[in-house]
Design a protein around this motif. Structure first.
Motif, PDB file in Angstrom:
ATOM      1  N   GLU A   2      15.627  29.454  74.052  1.00  0.00           N
ATOM      2  CA  GLU A   2      16.321  30.475  74.829  1.00  0.00           C
ATOM      3  C   GLU A   2      17.503  31.030  74.036  1.00  0.00           C
ATOM      4  O   GLU A   2      18.132  30.333  73.247  1.00  0.00           O
ATOM      5  CB  GLU A   2      16.820  29.838  76.137  1.00  0.00           C
ATOM      6  N   ALA A  11      27.048  25.947  85.478  1.00  0.00           N
ATOM      7  CA  ALA A  11      25.610  25.989  85.199  1.00  0.00           C
ATOM      8  C   ALA A  11      25.359  26.404  83.751  1.00  0.00           C
ATOM      9  O   ALA A  11      24.512  25.820  83.068  1.00  0.00           O
ATOM     10  CB  ALA A  11      24.901  26.945  86.157  1.00  0.00           C
ATOM     11  N   ASP A  12      26.116  27.410  83.271  1.00  0.00           N
ATOM     12  CA  ASP A  12      26.015  27.808  81.863  1.00  0.00           C
ATOM     13  C   ASP A  12      26.400  26.646  80.950  1.00  0.00           C
ATOM     14  O   ASP A  12      25.769  26.407  79.919  1.00  0.00           O
ATOM     15  CB  ASP A  12      26.936  28.987  81.559  1.00  0.00           C
ATOM     16  N   ASP A  14      26.265  23.396  81.628  1.00  0.00           N
ATOM     17  CA  ASP A  14      25.198  22.384  81.679  1.00  0.00           C
ATOM     18  C   ASP A  14      24.019  22.800  80.797  1.00  0.00           C
ATOM     19  O   ASP A  14      23.433  21.982  80.089  1.00  0.00           O
ATOM     20  CB  ASP A  14      24.722  22.158  83.120  1.00  0.00           C
ATOM     21  N   TRP A  15      23.678  24.092  80.836  1.00  0.00           N
ATOM     22  CA  TRP A  15      22.599  24.597  80.002  1.00  0.00           C
ATOM     23  C   TRP A  15      22.929  24.402  78.524  1.00  0.00           C
ATOM     24  O   TRP A  15      22.105  23.927  77.740  1.00  0.00           O
ATOM     25  CB  TRP A  15      22.352  26.087  80.296  1.00  0.00           C
ATOM     26  N   GLU A  19      21.029  22.199  75.685  1.00  0.00           N
ATOM     27  CA  GLU A  19      20.524  22.833  74.461  1.00  0.00           C
ATOM     28  C   GLU A  19      21.023  22.118  73.202  1.00  0.00           C
ATOM     29  O   GLU A  19      20.254  21.849  72.289  1.00  0.00           O
ATOM     30  CB  GLU A  19      20.915  24.316  74.410  1.00  0.00           C
TER      31      GLU A  19
END
Length: 132
Positions: A2, A11-12, A14-15, A19
């Motif tokens: 991604e 949330a960003d 955590d993403w 990654e």
């Protein structure tokens, strides 16, 4: 894979953590596309953490206590560095401010960063005043 995006929310964040974690088991080569992606993710995560989860440096006395605990050093060991047992007790109890000579000796002998030791802090009898 991604695309990288700004970290604006939890949330960003955590993403981004998910990654970057993928790279921990298989570290990318410096200068490769994955290496560059890893660097960008690390920079974004660090910026977000600095803004949302700042870690304040300990005051000088907390730094001394932590150093003593980490290296299993006694009050007597501190007294040997700064000059006397009563002085060590007063410093640890925030009854006496560190002098520049004490800062120099603690930095030289115990390797506590001088920039930590020279930070202003409240003495126990200050009642709101800060030492210079």
């Amino acid at each position: 894979m991604e695309n990288i995006r700004p970290i604006k929310t939890e949330a960003d964040y955590d993403w981004a953590i998910a990654e970057i974690t993928k790279y921990f088991e298989n570290e990318p080569e410096v200068g490769s596309l994955d290496g560059d992606r890893f660097d960008v993710l690390a920079t974004l995560i660090e910026a977000y953490e600095d803004k949302h989860y700042p870690i304040e440096a300990p005051d000088p006395v907390e730094a001394i206590h932590s150093h003593m605990e980490l290296f299993n050093l006694s009050r007597k060991a501190l007294a040997e560095v700064i000059g006397s047992s009563p002085r060590a007790t007063e410093v640890l109890n925030k009854k006496r401010a560190l002098t520049l000579d004490m800062v120099f000796k603690l930095n030289k002998e115990w390797k506590i960063p001088a920039e930590v030791l020279v930070q202003p802090y409240h003495l126990a009898n200050d009642r709101g005043r800060r030492r210079a």
